[in-house]
Design an enzyme around this catalytic site. Structure first.
Site, short mmCIF file in Angstrom:
data_model
loop_
_atom_site.label_atom_id
_atom_site.label_comp_id
_atom_site.label_asym_id
_atom_site.label_seq_id
_atom_site.Cartn_x
_atom_site.Cartn_y
_atom_site.Cartn_z
N ASP A 107 0.69 -1.15 0.13
CA ASP A 107 -0.11 0.07 0.13
C ASP A 107 0.97 1.30 -0.01
OD1 ASP A 107 0.46 0.93 2.82
OD2 ASP A 107 -0.84 -0.64 3.36
N ILE A 108 0.25 2.42 -0.21
CA ILE A 108 1.01 3.42 -0.39
C ILE A 108 1.93 4.11 0.69
CG2 ILE A 108 -0.85 5.06 0.49
CD1 ILE A 108 -0.19 7.01 -1.78
#
Length: 293
Positions: A107-108
């Site tokens: 994820d980011i």
């Protein structure tokens, strides 16, 4: 001689089998002029089109390649972002046949090891739950962590998409200044790739994750000297350790120049300069876009 359509597409380097299944389901693929459906099988003589473009089916599979990328926080694991944010695909080398496929996602806000390959079958097997490829993460958590909490996390927790657990949880030594801190570091391993699984497991015990970095995928460990935002291609021995893990035949060819050697000072300096230039270019483009709006 027929094969599943999604496997044929993946073997041409267009993406993982899962991604190809989504393309078929979205009506982007046709076989001999008819829109394909999930479950279709194709013969070598049949014509396949993707988004209307005829697929030139390779009679020889391209050489299997795998890249190790050190993902920084703030990058998305997608090919394009409508908001113009940075993605992990932007700095990868050009590839003549097919395209790079991300092996799983981060994820980011997660950094660390991300593998890319041009081999759709290898990507599919490395990501498939039945292969149980172990991932290892370094995680910094904030909150009270008791022995009972650790036992619960290794015994298993029921999440909204099924039961999940850590295979191992190993405390990392903290600095003297951190001994009394509520922030603690652990190395955790698991053998599944559910969405945000590491974070959700800790959060289920009212413990917040403040840093998360993947440090290993199967037998491949993140090179500690590899700068964030940089990549290296795996040599044949490491590549074949991945193929052996998921019961694929060994690759006999490599595009890695054996003269490159390890990450020496000169090579690291070039990598850092390249990453710095890319980030400056990204920042300039975002500023121009914001000013035009």
């Amino acid at each position: 001689m027929s094969e599943k359509l999604q496997k044929v597409l993946a073997n041409q380097g267009l993406g993982s089998r899962r991604e190809m299944e989504r393309w078929i389901d979205a009506g982007r693929v046709s076989v001999d002029g008819k829109v394909a459906t999930l479950g279709d099988r194709v013969e070598p003589t049949q014509q396949i089109r993707v988004d209307g473009h005829l697929l030139s089916r390779q009679t020889e599979k391209p050489v299997c390649r795998v890249l190790m990328y050190n993902k920084p926080e703030g990058e998305l694991c997608s090919r394009h972002d409508p908001e113009g944010r940075a993605t992990v695909f932007e700095r990868l080398p050009a590839i003549r046949v097919g395209r790079w496929i991300a092996v799983g996602r981060l994820d980011i806000n997660t950094s660390g090891l991300l593998l890319f390959t041009n081999d759709g079958e290898l990507a599919n097997r490395l990501m498939h739950p039945k292969c149980e490829v172990e991932r290892e993460y370094a995680v910094r958590v904030f909150g009270e962590v008791s022995g009972k909490t650790l036992k619960t996390l290794t015994d298993g927790v029921e999440l909204e998409d099924g039961k999940a657990k850590f295979t191992t949880i190993v405390p990392r030594s903290n600095s003297v200044n951190d001994e009394d801190s509520m922030n603690k570091w652990y190395n955790v391993t698991l053998s599944e790739g559910k969405n945000r699984e590491v974070r959700r497991l800790w959060e289920s015990q009212d413990v917040q994750v403040s840093r998360l970095m993947r440090v290993r995928y199967g037998p491949v460990e993140l090179q500690k000297r590899l700068p964030q935002g940089a990549w290296v291609e795996l040599p044949l021995a490491e590549l074949n350790s991945l193929r052996k893990l998921v019961q694929l035949d060994e690759e006999t060819q490599t595009m890695v120049d054996v003269r490159q050697g390890k990450l020496d000072h000169a090579r690291l300096t070039r990598m850092r300069r390249s990453v710095k230039k890319h980030r400056a270019r990204q920042s300039h483009q975002r500023n121009q876009s914001a000013n035009s709006d």
